[in-house]
Design an enzyme around this catalytic site. Structure first.
Site, mmCIF file in Angstrom:
data_model
loop_
_atom_site.group_PDB
_atom_site.id
_atom_site.type_symbol
_atom_site.label_atom_id
_atom_site.label_comp_id
_atom_site.label_asym_id
_atom_site.label_seq_id
_atom_site.Cartn_x
_atom_site.Cartn_y
_atom_site.Cartn_z
ATOM 1 C CB ILE A 1 4.036 1.692 16.821
ATOM 2 C CG1 ILE A 1 4.011 2.984 15.982
ATOM 3 C CG2 ILE A 1 4.861 0.610 16.158
ATOM 4 C CD1 ILE A 1 3.596 2.798 14.550
ATOM 5 C CG LEU A 2 0.140 -3.237 17.532
ATOM 6 C CD1 LEU A 2 -0.685 -4.393 16.966
ATOM 7 C CD2 LEU A 2 -0.195 -3.019 19.003
ATOM 8 C CG ASN B 203 -4.833 -0.422 10.577
ATOM 9 O OD1 ASN B 203 -5.460 0.116 11.499
ATOM 10 N ND2 ASN B 203 -4.117 0.283 9.710
ATOM 11 N N GLY C 118 -14.218 5.970 18.389
ATOM 12 C CA GLY C 118 -14.666 4.587 18.288
ATOM 13 C C GLY C 118 -15.857 4.348 17.374
ATOM 14 C CB THR C 119 -17.320 5.996 14.362
ATOM 15 O OG1 THR C 119 -16.186 6.081 13.506
ATOM 16 C CG2 THR C 119 -17.581 7.332 15.030
ATOM 17 C CG ASN C 120 -13.881 2.425 11.904
ATOM 18 O OD1 ASN C 120 -14.348 1.905 10.895
ATOM 19 N ND2 ASN C 120 -13.272 3.610 11.877
ATOM 20 C CG HIS D 273 -4.707 3.700 6.045
ATOM 21 N ND1 HIS D 273 -4.043 4.395 7.041
ATOM 22 C CD2 HIS D 273 -4.507 4.393 4.907
ATOM 23 C CE1 HIS D 273 -3.480 5.460 6.516
ATOM 24 N NE2 HIS D 273 -3.743 5.492 5.224
#
Ligand code: GAR
Length: 205
Positions: free
Chosen positions: A93-94, A108, A12-14, A110
């Site tokens: 995946i959603l 998102n 969870g660094t983002n 990437h």
């Protein structure tokens, strides 16, 4: 205020970069209102708790089919009145129902310059291993909108990062995060929140 959910699967660094940006006022059009983890016990959940953000865990393998997972996720997003969804290292995946419910409202991050090293199977360290194996001298990160094609939605922001001759996948991953992801993602979230505003709510029957 636009209510933002951050979906995570790991450290969870983002997520932390988003929480910090909110505190610093760099995200002012949205507020982080929910964290959803696809894995129990990950450090991202701890970060949510430290910042008093409600958190839920939704493991894909607890659901027999993709549709059931999607329904459970949609229910949570509805319950917390979420307007914008951020995939921040989310490795599940959603399905189409979720994507269609939030048009232009799912983004998102990437860890490569799309269209390089992206699509099915390219996630986390694998992306950096592939970049090193190909011998690229420049890589980077991409913030993009999510559609039904893996890493195929419209690009919002990109930033290039140099590859060092002695890089390992781990050192490269860290540099891409520090020099690109942690600044791009908050900027992209602010852009989307400001542009899209609150999600028109469905009428209750
Ligand atoms: C980040 O590098 C993110 O870009 C990547 O996973 C990492 C999660 O780190 N996402 C993908 O590879 C998606 N295809 P974090 O949990 O510390 O934010």
């Amino acid at each position: 205020m636009v209510r933002v959910a951050v979906l995570v699967s790991g450290g969870g660094t983002n997520l932390q970069a988003l929480l910090d940006a909110q505190k610093a006022g760099d995200i002012s059009s949205g507020s982080i209102s929910l964290v959803v983890s696809s894995r129990p016990g990950v450090y991202a959940l701890e970060r949510a708790a430290q910042n008093n953000v409600p958190a839920e865990t939704l493991a894909r393998k607890k659901f027999a089919a993709q549709e059931e997972f999607d329904q459970a996720l949609l229910k949570l997003l509805e319950q917390y009145r979420i307007d914008v969804v951020v995939l921040a290292g989310f490795l599940t995946i959603l399905g189409p129902e979720v994507i269609q419910r939030y048009p232009n409202r799912i983004l998102n991050i990437h860890p490569a310059l799309i269209p390089s090293f992206c699509g099915k199977g390219f996630y986390g360290l694998k992306v950096h291993e592939a970049a090193l194996a190909r011998g690229v001298k420049v890589t980077g990160a991409t913030a993009h909108l999510v559609n039904e094609e893996a890493d195929g939605g419209p690009i919002l922001l990109q930033k290039a990062v140099e590859v060092a001759p002695d890089d390992t996948a781990e050192t490269l991953q860290r540099r891409v995060m520090e020099q690109a992801e942690w600044s791009l993602l908050p900027q992209a979230v602010e852009l989307v929140c400001r542009k899209e505003g609150p999600l028109p709510r469905r009428e209750e029957n």
